[in-house]
Design an enzyme around this catalytic site. Sequence first.
Site, short mmCIF file in Angstrom:
data_model
loop_
_atom_site.label_atom_id
_atom_site.label_comp_id
_atom_site.label_asym_id
_atom_site.label_seq_id
_atom_site.Cartn_x
_atom_site.Cartn_y
_atom_site.Cartn_z
N HIS A 90 -12.54 25.87 -27.69
CA HIS A 90 -11.60 26.73 -28.40
C HIS A 90 -12.42 27.86 -29.01
CE1 HIS A 90 -8.69 23.11 -28.77
NE2 HIS A 90 -8.34 23.90 -27.76
N GLU A 93 -13.41 28.11 -32.68
CA GLU A 93 -14.11 26.98 -33.28
C GLU A 93 -15.59 27.11 -32.91
OE1 GLU A 93 -11.98 23.48 -32.00
OE2 GLU A 93 -10.08 24.27 -32.73
N HIS A 222 -15.85 20.61 -31.38
CA HIS A 222 -14.70 21.38 -31.88
C HIS A 222 -14.85 21.61 -33.38
CE1 HIS A 222 -11.75 21.17 -28.38
NE2 HIS A 222 -12.80 20.46 -27.95
N GLU A 317 -15.22 16.80 -34.08
CA GLU A 317 -14.71 17.82 -35.00
C GLU A 317 -15.75 17.97 -36.09
OE1 GLU A 317 -11.88 19.48 -34.61
OE2 GLU A 317 -10.92 18.33 -33.01
#
Length: 424
Positions: A90, A93, A222, A317
């Site tokens: 992404h 990110e 991410h 994440e």
Amino acid sequence: QILGVVLALVTVLGPGCWGYDLAHHHNYEEMQEVMEQVHEECPEITYIYNLEGPPDKTVQGRKLTVIVFSDNPKKHEVEEPEFKYVANMHGNEVVGRELLLALMKYMCHEYKNQDPVITRLIESTRIHLMPSMNPDGWEIAANAGSDEDRGWLVGRANANNVDLNRNFPDLNRIAYSNEAHHKANNHLMWTNIAKNESYAPEVRMVIKWIMDQPFVLSSNLHGGDLVANYPYDESKDGAQQEYTSSPDDATFRNLALSYSTNHATMSDPDRKPCDMSANDKFGKQGGITNGAAWYSVAGGMQDFNYLSSNCYEITLELGCKKFPPAESLPDYWDANKDALIAFMWQVHSGFKGKVTDMEGKPISHATIKVKNMTNNRDINHDVTSVHDGDYWRLLVPGRYLVTVCAEGYECASKQVVVDNSNQI
């Protein structure tokens, strides 16, 4: 005057004094330059290549560039496992992108300094680092201005507004149907899918990459929360939130924990959750979550790796902010450095081997089946041997019955004990 000299040295060398400025967001050209610099500094253990197609470029004409670390970086060595980190899927990110640039500089520096852990890792593993899978999206996000202007979504998708982590073939539906009918739930990929123009060019290149390289372990990096997320990502019955375990649930949980527990705060039960709500209990869960239990995702890269190939992938994440200010990036490096290295070592967990005939000739595409002898249950997800007959099977410690089958040969079985003592 003396103080000024000291401050100048700190600025040049950066945190850790290994010659890299962490507090900077690198655009595409700068990112390519960092990779070239690393290769020039460590030519004997690095190799740079671009993903191939067709297509062989992103929507806006950029390359997806990878740097390899190994004592023989240009080719696969028999029984040496292949690992990959993919960041910036992404585009907005960005922490993973900067961490991988820092990681490649750090690994080169520490290898040259003969650090025993990094040296052993590089000499026993072939490591692929892709700092950006979505360089077009990064440019869109970076050019949007402040966080307020950027919001939560600007630059997330590629230049054609395709969310790359929703654009992979949805193999979960096939796997779940097959599992219900006691059929195969592995290696579900069909060969020509990468030529299907309904998929984004970045996705098509990565599909070909996954199918061409014998990857064993992977993570995609991410941002927007702080948790290690493991398969399955897509729920079986369509529920928005439902724990959906894979046959390798114990192994995936262990892989996720290997990252979260080596991270500075990811597994801290007392840390503040990103969304400040009672629903975010990741710290109290050891910093890990099943993907579908968090929220169901169809067409994600994580499940695609597991269901199409021998590669086990989790999603990391890395923090609450997607595009944090550059001055905070050294803190992200400090928080993640040990975890990044510890997770790479997990590619050496379980067991590995080579399938040959009676004359010692390698057999590719042999199926390796595993039964857990502790509970006498099959782990219903097979791996296969690759071109040179070698294979790798990631597992948690225990006693297993391994059965190898190949077309035209009688199956052979052997008991193995896994203790995972060959890691960091």
